[in-house]
Design a protein around this motif. Sequence first.
Motif, PDB file in Angstrom:
ATOM      1  N   GLN A  12      20.982  11.160   3.401  1.00  0.00           N
ATOM      2  CA  GLN A  12      21.892  12.159   2.863  1.00  0.00           C
ATOM      3  C   GLN A  12      21.539  12.409   1.404  1.00  0.00           C
ATOM      4  OE1 GLN A  12      26.019  11.183   3.382  1.00  0.00           O
ATOM      5  NE2 GLN A  12      26.775  13.118   2.586  1.00  0.00           N
ATOM      6  N   CYS A  13      21.668  13.653   0.969  1.00  0.00           N
ATOM      7  CA  CYS A  13      21.254  13.995  -0.399  1.00  0.00           C
ATOM      8  C   CYS A  13      22.123  15.130  -0.941  1.00  0.00           C
ATOM      9  CB  CYS A  13      19.778  14.406  -0.403  1.00  0.00           C
ATOM     10  SG  CYS A  13      19.216  15.196  -1.926  1.00  0.00           S
ATOM     11  N   LYS A  14      22.536  14.982  -2.201  1.00  0.00           N
ATOM     12  CA  LYS A  14      23.234  16.035  -2.926  1.00  0.00           C
ATOM     13  C   LYS A  14      22.492  16.251  -4.239  1.00  0.00           C
ATOM     14  CE  LYS A  14      27.770  14.975  -0.941  1.00  0.00           C
ATOM     15  NZ  LYS A  14      29.177  14.582  -1.221  1.00  0.00           N
ATOM     16  N   LEU A  15      22.126  17.499  -4.500  1.00  0.00           N
ATOM     17  CA  LEU A  15      21.297  17.819  -5.656  1.00  0.00           C
ATOM     18  C   LEU A  15      21.929  18.980  -6.438  1.00  0.00           C
ATOM     19  CD1 LEU A  15      18.654  17.564  -7.294  1.00  0.00           C
ATOM     20  CD2 LEU A  15      17.559  19.021  -5.581  1.00  0.00           C
ATOM     21  N   LYS A  16      21.986  18.826  -7.753  1.00  0.00           N
ATOM     22  CA  LYS A  16      22.529  19.851  -8.643  1.00  0.00           C
ATOM     23  C   LYS A  16      21.533  20.072  -9.769  1.00  0.00           C
ATOM     24  CE  LYS A  16      26.484  20.689 -11.743  1.00  0.00           C
ATOM     25  NZ  LYS A  16      27.750  20.099 -12.262  1.00  0.00           N
ATOM     26  N   ILE A  17      21.103  21.320  -9.980  1.00  0.00           N
ATOM     27  CA  ILE A  17      20.134  21.646 -11.030  1.00  0.00           C
ATOM     28  C   ILE A  17      20.720  22.761 -11.900  1.00  0.00           C
ATOM     29  CG2 ILE A  17      17.762  22.333 -11.539  1.00  0.00           C
ATOM     30  CD1 ILE A  17      17.005  21.476  -8.720  1.00  0.00           C
ATOM     31  N   CYS A  18      20.856  22.490 -13.198  1.00  0.00           N
ATOM     32  CA  CYS A  18      21.498  23.438 -14.112  1.00  0.00           C
ATOM     33  C   CYS A  18      20.608  23.731 -15.308  1.00  0.00           C
ATOM     34  CB  CYS A  18      22.826  22.869 -14.625  1.00  0.00           C
ATOM     35  SG  CYS A  18      24.000  22.402 -13.331  1.00  0.00           S
ATOM     36  N   ASP A  19      21.034  24.741 -16.087  1.00  0.00           N
ATOM     37  CA  ASP A  19      20.413  24.972 -17.383  1.00  0.00           C
ATOM     38  C   ASP A  19      20.786  23.814 -18.300  1.00  0.00           C
ATOM     39  OD1 ASP A  19      19.374  27.337 -16.497  1.00  0.00           O
ATOM     40  OD2 ASP A  19      21.012  28.566 -17.291  1.00  0.00           O
TER      41      ASP A  19
ATOM     42  N   ALA B  53      12.060  20.894 -11.327  1.00  0.00           N
ATOM     43  CA  ALA B  53      11.875  22.315 -11.038  1.00  0.00           C
ATOM     44  C   ALA B  53      13.128  22.868 -10.360  1.00  0.00           C
ATOM     45  CB  ALA B  53      10.654  22.504 -10.131  1.00  0.00           C
ATOM     46  N   ARG B  54      13.540  24.065 -10.774  1.00  0.00           N
ATOM     47  CA  ARG B  54      14.794  24.635 -10.251  1.00  0.00           C
ATOM     48  C   ARG B  54      14.717  24.911  -8.753  1.00  0.00           C
ATOM     49  NH1 ARG B  54      18.792  26.184 -13.467  1.00  0.00           N
ATOM     50  NH2 ARG B  54      19.481  27.755 -11.972  1.00  0.00           N
TER      51      ARG B  54
ATOM     52  N   MET C 277      12.154  25.103 -15.033  1.00  0.00           N
ATOM     53  CA  MET C 277      12.710  23.763 -15.012  1.00  0.00           C
ATOM     54  C   MET C 277      14.208  23.795 -15.288  1.00  0.00           C
ATOM     55  SD  MET C 277       9.942  22.160 -14.301  1.00  0.00           S
ATOM     56  CE  MET C 277      10.364  20.430 -14.534  1.00  0.00           C
ATOM     57  N   GLY C 278      14.879  22.757 -14.888  1.00  0.00           N
ATOM     58  CA  GLY C 278      16.305  22.613 -15.136  1.00  0.00           C
ATOM     59  C   GLY C 278      16.657  21.146 -15.228  1.00  0.00           C
ATOM     60  N   CYS C 279      17.904  20.868 -15.557  1.00  0.00           N
ATOM     61  CA  CYS C 279      18.387  19.484 -15.620  1.00  0.00           C
ATOM     62  C   CYS C 279      18.986  19.135 -14.263  1.00  0.00           C
ATOM     63  CB  CYS C 279      19.436  19.333 -16.715  1.00  0.00           C
ATOM     64  SG  CYS C 279      18.764  19.590 -18.378  1.00  0.00           S
ATOM     65  N   GLY C 280      18.371  18.179 -13.583  1.00  0.00           N
ATOM     66  CA  GLY C 280      18.794  17.837 -12.235  1.00  0.00           C
ATOM     67  C   GLY C 280      19.582  16.548 -12.170  1.00  0.00           C
TER      68      GLY C 280
ATOM     69  N   THR D   5      12.455  15.952 -23.064  1.00  0.00           N
ATOM     70  CA  THR D   5      12.155  17.374 -23.232  1.00  0.00           C
ATOM     71  C   THR D   5      11.415  17.877 -22.000  1.00  0.00           C
ATOM     72  OG1 THR D   5      11.986  17.111 -25.634  1.00  0.00           O
ATOM     73  CG2 THR D   5      10.987  19.077 -24.669  1.00  0.00           C
ATOM     74  N   CYS D   6      11.900  18.957 -21.417  1.00  0.00           N
ATOM     75  CA  CYS D   6      11.296  19.493 -20.198  1.00  0.00           C
ATOM     76  C   CYS D   6      10.127  20.416 -20.536  1.00  0.00           C
ATOM     77  CB  CYS D   6      12.323  20.286 -19.391  1.00  0.00           C
ATOM     78  SG  CYS D   6      13.713  19.291 -18.833  1.00  0.00           S
ATOM     79  N   THR D   7       9.095  20.327 -19.776  1.00  0.00           N
ATOM     80  CA  THR D   7       7.950  21.241 -19.893  1.00  0.00           C
ATOM     81  C   THR D   7       7.664  21.838 -18.528  1.00  0.00           C
ATOM     82  OG1 THR D   7       6.406  19.401 -19.525  1.00  0.00           O
ATOM     83  CG2 THR D   7       6.908  19.979 -21.804  1.00  0.00           C
TER      84      THR D   7
END
Length: 364
Positions: A161-168, A132-133, A94-97, A85-87
């Motif tokens: 190298q980095c690839k990052l995806k943050i969603c609801d 954090a988004r 916040m988002g799901c990364g 659970t995100c706080t």
Amino acid sequence: VSTQSTGKKDDDKIDDDKKDDEKKDDQDLKCASCAEVNFSKASFYLNGEKETTPQVPDKDRYVPKSKDGKEKYTLCSAADKPMATCTKTAGKDMGCGKAWISMSFDGTIKNEEGSSKFRWEGVEFYMEECIAREAKCSYFESMLNDSPTSEWGKLNYSVEQCKLKICDGNGENCKYHEEKKEEDGKKPDGICPRCAEADFSSSKYYENGKETQMTDKPDRDIPDFDLCTAPKNQKCSDSQASCGKVTLTLKFSGAWDGETYLWEGVKVHMQKCMVEDDTCAKIFADLKKSFLANEMIEAEDKLELQNCDLSMDDKKPDGKCHFPDLIFGGFKVKEGEHEGEKYATYMCHHRFVMTPNRDAFKGY
């Protein structure tokens, strides 16, 4: 008796409802929480030399979750990934990364025989977590470097190298972020790699005038420098400095326990911040002082410069006349000016002599 609610009370109720909704939204946001490390495509270096990739224990795929390292993330390849659970943290949305990272890390292995420097390159790191988004890839580099000390000791991580995806939580309204370090070795202005190492691959060793093979493996370390297979970045103190590379070809000679020795063709590869005054002769003189100070050679030993190849990033043709750094059979030591005329002083490589006739350079 009738009562009427004031506008202020209504506003307070709206604010309270808004806070309750925000709190409920945060509590409702659940994200997968997992992480793992993959060594299948990685390369391993020990004391600067590439080794056959060792068998990595399965436990090293796990990522610490707690500061003491006792709690670890579930592997993302597991059949059932746990949900968290995100706080909100410091008021951040916040988002799901999901993050995929290619990284390197280095450290020191200590044992009864001493210590050895090691480096892993091309290690893959994957994580799913509440984040954090506004987060960037640099967040993970900081997180890794703040991780607990492993059985390998304290490790220094670098994200290549980095690839990052943050969603609801429902997988919508996604933000993407990607970073990749330049592969051509370019650094920001004022930042240069600093490293040096000895190369014995084309050298020849003589004892009492007879060519022979060394029984012990020579040490490739150069005092005050990291190996170039694991270079550290250096902030140049001089605003006019640029990133320079130099290869010095050296010749050692002397006596030990009544035996004479000669070692020629030993190369020293070096990278560091350099200014225009950093000529081959100056770099060689500094290196010789360092060898003497660290007792790598004795005062009575003879150390000579056989050849030098020097280049700096900012030395580009500008249409003006220059004294060349290298000439056939020799190299530039310094430049100066006398009575309004510029001049340069050159030194010959071993086995060459300088004569008044510029066409008369020759070996003997």
